[in-house]
Design a protein around this motif. Sequence first.
Motif, PDB file in Angstrom:
ATOM      1  N   LEU A 187     124.227  61.204   2.221  1.00 14.21           N
ATOM      2  CA  LEU A 187     123.495  62.388   1.785  1.00 14.21           C
ATOM      3  C   LEU A 187     123.737  63.515   2.770  1.00 14.21           C
ATOM      4  O   LEU A 187     123.859  63.281   3.977  1.00 14.21           O
ATOM      5  N   PHE A 188     123.820  64.726   2.239  1.00 13.48           N
ATOM      6  CA  PHE A 188     123.890  65.908   3.098  1.00 13.48           C
ATOM      7  C   PHE A 188     122.574  66.662   2.957  1.00 13.48           C
ATOM      8  O   PHE A 188     122.176  67.049   1.859  1.00 13.48           O
ATOM      9  N   ILE A 189     121.891  66.828   4.073  1.00 17.22           N
ATOM     10  CA  ILE A 189     120.617  67.546   4.101  1.00 17.22           C
ATOM     11  C   ILE A 189     120.904  68.978   4.525  1.00 17.22           C
ATOM     12  O   ILE A 189     121.387  69.218   5.630  1.00 17.22           O
ATOM     13  N   LYS A 190     120.651  69.916   3.644  1.00 17.09           N
ATOM     14  CA  LYS A 190     121.004  71.312   3.904  1.00 17.09           C
ATOM     15  C   LYS A 190     120.109  71.943   4.955  1.00 17.09           C
ATOM     16  O   LYS A 190     120.500  72.908   5.606  1.00 17.09           O
ATOM     17  N   ASN A 191     118.913  71.410   5.147  1.00 10.34           N
ATOM     18  CA  ASN A 191     117.985  72.005   6.099  1.00 10.34           C
ATOM     19  C   ASN A 191     118.457  71.784   7.536  1.00 10.34           C
ATOM     20  O   ASN A 191     118.927  70.713   7.896  1.00 10.34           O
ATOM     21  N   ASN A 192     118.329  72.804   8.357  1.00  7.01           N
ATOM     22  CA  ASN A 192     118.697  72.681   9.761  1.00  7.01           C
ATOM     23  C   ASN A 192     117.591  72.032  10.588  1.00  7.01           C
ATOM     24  O   ASN A 192     117.842  71.387  11.588  1.00  7.01           O
TER      25      ASN A 192
ATOM     26  N   ASN B 124     126.234  72.991   8.393  1.00  8.31           N
ATOM     27  CA  ASN B 124     124.983  73.743   8.487  1.00  8.31           C
ATOM     28  C   ASN B 124     123.788  72.894   8.077  1.00  8.31           C
ATOM     29  O   ASN B 124     122.850  73.374   7.441  1.00  8.31           O
ATOM     30  N   GLY B 125     123.820  71.656   8.462  1.00  7.84           N
ATOM     31  CA  GLY B 125     122.726  70.752   8.119  1.00  7.84           C
ATOM     32  C   GLY B 125     122.908  69.433   8.840  1.00  7.84           C
ATOM     33  O   GLY B 125     123.326  69.391   9.994  1.00  7.84           O
TER      34      GLY B 125
ATOM     35  N   SER C  43     113.618  60.223  -2.762  1.00 10.64           N
ATOM     36  CA  SER C  43     112.239  60.590  -3.128  1.00 10.64           C
ATOM     37  C   SER C  43     111.464  61.093  -1.914  1.00 10.64           C
ATOM     38  O   SER C  43     110.730  62.094  -2.002  1.00 10.64           O
ATOM     39  N   LEU C  44     111.613  60.414  -0.781  1.00  8.75           N
ATOM     40  CA  LEU C  44     110.919  60.831   0.430  1.00  8.75           C
ATOM     41  C   LEU C  44     111.391  62.219   0.873  1.00  8.75           C
ATOM     42  O   LEU C  44     110.577  63.076   1.233  1.00  8.75           O
ATOM     43  N   LEU C  45     112.702  62.445   0.804  1.00 12.55           N
ATOM     44  CA  LEU C  45     113.237  63.740   1.207  1.00 12.55           C
ATOM     45  C   LEU C  45     112.723  64.858   0.304  1.00 12.55           C
ATOM     46  O   LEU C  45     112.417  65.965   0.764  1.00 12.55           O
TER      47      LEU C  45
ATOM     48  N   GLU D 174     122.231  66.875  -1.033  1.00 11.19           N
ATOM     49  CA  GLU D 174     123.356  66.620  -1.926  1.00 11.19           C
ATOM     50  C   GLU D 174     123.867  65.212  -1.622  1.00 11.19           C
ATOM     51  O   GLU D 174     123.834  64.777  -0.473  1.00 11.19           O
ATOM     52  N   GLN D 175     124.341  64.507  -2.656  1.00 10.22           N
ATOM     53  CA  GLN D 175     124.899  63.181  -2.453  1.00 10.22           C
ATOM     54  C   GLN D 175     126.421  63.293  -2.380  1.00 10.22           C
ATOM     55  O   GLN D 175     127.059  63.854  -3.283  1.00 10.22           O
TER      56      GLN D 175
END
Length: 307
Positions: free
Chosen positions: A234-239, A262-263, A278-280, A288-289
């Motif tokens: 998973l890519f987490i966009k939040n910094n 950037n994440g 779900s938790l995220l 994004e997967q």
Amino acid sequence: MGNRNQTRAASLAAVSLRKSFDGQPAVKDVSFSAGYGDMVGLIGANGGGKTTCLRMLAGLILPDGGKIAWFDGTSQQHTSWRQNIGYMPQKLSLYGDLTVLENLEFYAAAYAIADAKQCIADVLSKFDLSGYAHKRVSRLSGGWAQVAQLGVTLLHQPKALLLDEPTAGLDASMRTRFWHIIRRYADAGNTVVVSTHDLDEAQQCDQILFFSAGDVLLAGVPDQIIQESKIEKLFIKNNIIEDLTNKLTEVDDQIIIRRHLNGHKMLVRSAIIQNTISLLEQLGMDTEQWSPTLADVCAMKLMEQGQ
């Protein structure tokens, strides 16, 4: 590349290879086989056992245990197969004060090549070395010195090529050139065993062995290893992901989070991917997967092994 599954006649069989130095195991019970036309990648961090394995395959050092069979099945007690092997160490071994041509002539004499003049001309042409033939090796760039060494290694037209980190320190253009050459050599029906710490490069191989502390943790066709890994990325966009790690360990203690672009990049087991997503979402994370890579699978394997 890296996905060819056709059955090939066996050219190499290594069975239960073991080697220690000063009582410290360098290679522990390693077994694998390769066919004519196969390219095998030995991957992993420095000190994992790749170079020791290559040196045993080349006949430069004897294993403490196990057997090596090349070509017609002869074991490591017989040295007749060495003339059919080309070994290229990571450290440049050409004579720096000699020109490229003089190095080729020297090694042609050492190999007692019958048609030396034609073989040298073929190497100069095939490896685009004609323009460097009369230049001293010490005055070549690192990349072209490596190309010259590869040309010397293949001068006697061996059936198998063993390469130790051939692209270490080279720029992207020269790395591409190297992998094109060795892929073409394998496709001509020869066997290649190459060590590399670049896992993106390793995905070009037909099979890989992932070394760590002398053990092989993963082995097989790169794409199959990825498909069978049962991990997701998973890519987490939040910094900002404060306290995220602690919350995720409540879901699973085998999750990898690394800063990426950037994440952040996250690796999780397929079995808990939906719970993780779900938790995220509950935490307001934008995700994004992505498809996992060989590097991701190796990283997860090391975590599972506690390394």
